[in-house]
Design a protein around this motif. Sequence first.
Motif, PDB file in Angstrom:
ATOM      1  N   UNK A 174      -4.784  29.768   7.755  1.00  0.00           N
ATOM      2  CA  UNK A 174      -3.863  28.898   7.040  1.00  0.00           C
ATOM      3  C   UNK A 174      -2.423  29.066   7.514  1.00  0.00           C
ATOM      4  N   UNK A 175      -2.176  30.031   8.408  1.00  0.00           N
ATOM      5  CA  UNK A 175      -0.848  30.238   8.992  1.00  0.00           C
ATOM      6  C   UNK A 175      -0.846  29.958  10.493  1.00  0.00           C
ATOM      7  N   UNK A 176      -1.853  29.263  10.979  1.00  0.00           N
ATOM      8  CA  UNK A 176      -2.045  29.153  12.417  1.00  0.00           C
ATOM      9  C   UNK A 176      -0.982  28.305  13.106  1.00  0.00           C
ATOM     10  N   UNK A 177      -0.478  27.266  12.462  1.00  0.00           N
ATOM     11  CA  UNK A 177       0.513  26.424  13.122  1.00  0.00           C
ATOM     12  C   UNK A 177       1.777  27.212  13.447  1.00  0.00           C
ATOM     13  N   UNK A 178       2.279  27.977  12.495  1.00  0.00           N
ATOM     14  CA  UNK A 178       3.440  28.807  12.790  1.00  0.00           C
ATOM     15  C   UNK A 178       3.066  29.933  13.745  1.00  0.00           C
ATOM     16  N   UNK A 179       1.843  30.449  13.636  1.00  0.00           N
ATOM     17  CA  UNK A 179       1.408  31.497  14.549  1.00  0.00           C
ATOM     18  C   UNK A 179       1.379  31.028  15.991  1.00  0.00           C
ATOM     19  N   UNK A 180       0.795  29.864  16.240  1.00  0.00           N
ATOM     20  CA  UNK A 180       0.741  29.325  17.595  1.00  0.00           C
ATOM     21  C   UNK A 180       2.151  29.080  18.130  1.00  0.00           C
ATOM     22  N   UNK A 240      -7.353  31.794  15.736  1.00  0.00           N
ATOM     23  CA  UNK A 240      -7.678  32.365  14.430  1.00  0.00           C
ATOM     24  C   UNK A 240      -9.176  32.497  14.254  1.00  0.00           C
ATOM     25  N   UNK A 241      -9.583  33.624  13.683  1.00  0.00           N
ATOM     26  CA  UNK A 241     -10.901  33.745  13.056  1.00  0.00           C
ATOM     27  C   UNK A 241     -10.675  33.220  11.652  1.00  0.00           C
ATOM     28  N   UNK A 242     -11.034  31.960  11.416  1.00  0.00           N
ATOM     29  CA  UNK A 242     -10.266  31.115  10.508  1.00  0.00           C
ATOM     30  C   UNK A 242     -10.881  30.883   9.139  1.00  0.00           C
ATOM     31  N   UNK A 243     -10.050  31.104   8.097  1.00  0.00           N
ATOM     32  CA  UNK A 243     -10.460  30.693   6.758  1.00  0.00           C
ATOM     33  C   UNK A 243     -10.395  29.176   6.601  1.00  0.00           C
ATOM     34  N   UNK A 244      -9.603  28.497   7.413  1.00  0.00           N
ATOM     35  CA  UNK A 244      -9.586  27.023   7.374  1.00  0.00           C
ATOM     36  C   UNK A 244     -10.880  26.478   7.971  1.00  0.00           C
ATOM     37  N   UNK A 245     -11.448  27.190   8.938  1.00  0.00           N
ATOM     38  CA  UNK A 245     -12.770  26.797   9.433  1.00  0.00           C
ATOM     39  C   UNK A 245     -13.825  26.964   8.354  1.00  0.00           C
ATOM     40  N   UNK A 253       1.031  21.535   3.544  1.00  0.00           N
ATOM     41  CA  UNK A 253       0.178  20.993   2.492  1.00  0.00           C
ATOM     42  C   UNK A 253      -1.013  21.910   2.199  1.00  0.00           C
ATOM     43  N   UNK A 254      -1.491  22.606   3.221  1.00  0.00           N
ATOM     44  CA  UNK A 254      -2.519  23.628   2.987  1.00  0.00           C
ATOM     45  C   UNK A 254      -1.988  24.727   2.062  1.00  0.00           C
ATOM     46  N   UNK A 255      -0.733  25.106   2.266  1.00  0.00           N
ATOM     47  CA  UNK A 255      -0.134  26.127   1.417  1.00  0.00           C
ATOM     48  C   UNK A 255      -0.119  25.686  -0.039  1.00  0.00           C
ATOM     49  N   UNK A 256       0.121  24.390  -0.266  1.00  0.00           N
ATOM     50  CA  UNK A 256       0.101  23.887  -1.641  1.00  0.00           C
ATOM     51  C   UNK A 256      -1.316  23.940  -2.212  1.00  0.00           C
ATOM     52  N   UNK A 257      -2.312  23.602  -1.400  1.00  0.00           N
ATOM     53  CA  UNK A 257      -3.696  23.712  -1.848  1.00  0.00           C
ATOM     54  C   UNK A 257      -4.033  25.158  -2.213  1.00  0.00           C
TER      55      UNK A 257
END
Length: 310
Positions: free
Chosen positions: A196-202, A209-214, A241-245
């Motif tokens: 959920x932090x991948x955009x800023x991470x990239x 990411x080994x991803x919770x969004x996946x 918007x993911x952060x709001x979810x």
Amino acid sequence: MTPLRAKDITGVWGTLLLPLDDGDAIDRGRLAGQLDALLAAGLHGIYAHGTAGEFHTLSEDEFDGIGELLAERCTAAGVPFQIGASHPVAQTALARVRRARELAPGALQVILPDWLPLADDEAVAFLARVAEAADPVPLVLYNPPHAKTPVSPALLGRLLDEVPALVGLKTAGGDDAWYEAVRPHTARCSVFVPGHLLATGVARGAHGSYSNVAALAPAGSVRWYESMHSDPAAALDVQRRLAELFRRHVAPLQARGLSNPALDKFLAAVGGWADAGVRIRWPGTSAPEEAVLPARRDAHELVPELFSLK
């Protein structure tokens, strides 16, 4: 499968979650169906036996059986896979490494022994012996925030120097100063941060990411990752918007003390892409079934891109 190099470990990787019956037994049919869905999602890779896969609850027979299923299906599909060979006890972890190595994964994920914190020399000694047992399969070190031994950028550099088989790190990431300190190591170590932090991470230099969004939306998480390169501003807006979810529906469960396996299974139930259920193994507390539908409605409203068929 060919051993993965640091530069090969990128993108969004999805994990297998344990589908459990009322007696906490793993439902192999539902597990196979879940794996089929992950293979069809276009993920950059799939792994088993991470925290969300409840590796710490598995018998050795269960550990072996899930690894064998993953290896068979991913090899046939030509999809890279990793096996978590972690265990809080070093000796059990080493035995898991030796068995999982025979399945020829692209990499083996491990944690540092987790009852007592390790000195730096002990962390090096542990990974060196694990690397010897895993050879020629490389290692990815999983170092979550709750780990007894935090791996600082300085310790990461030493581990990379002394254990060349180490090619990846799964971590919670950090602030700008943390990314700056890690940057000298990123040419020889793939750095994966929370989904959920991948955009800023990239944007700061993370590789994936080994991803919770996946867990929430496997195919959608891949599209989102691609947008981080084609339209970074739009990708950051999705993250907002993911952060709001997460604020509405994940944070309250965290505040009630639910663990990461419970939260990832909850996200998978919200996404509705596979029948993993929300139940986690005893003595963990599972997310309530009645929380799923409200979160699903908000997910489709807040981040419709993740659920689009395009």
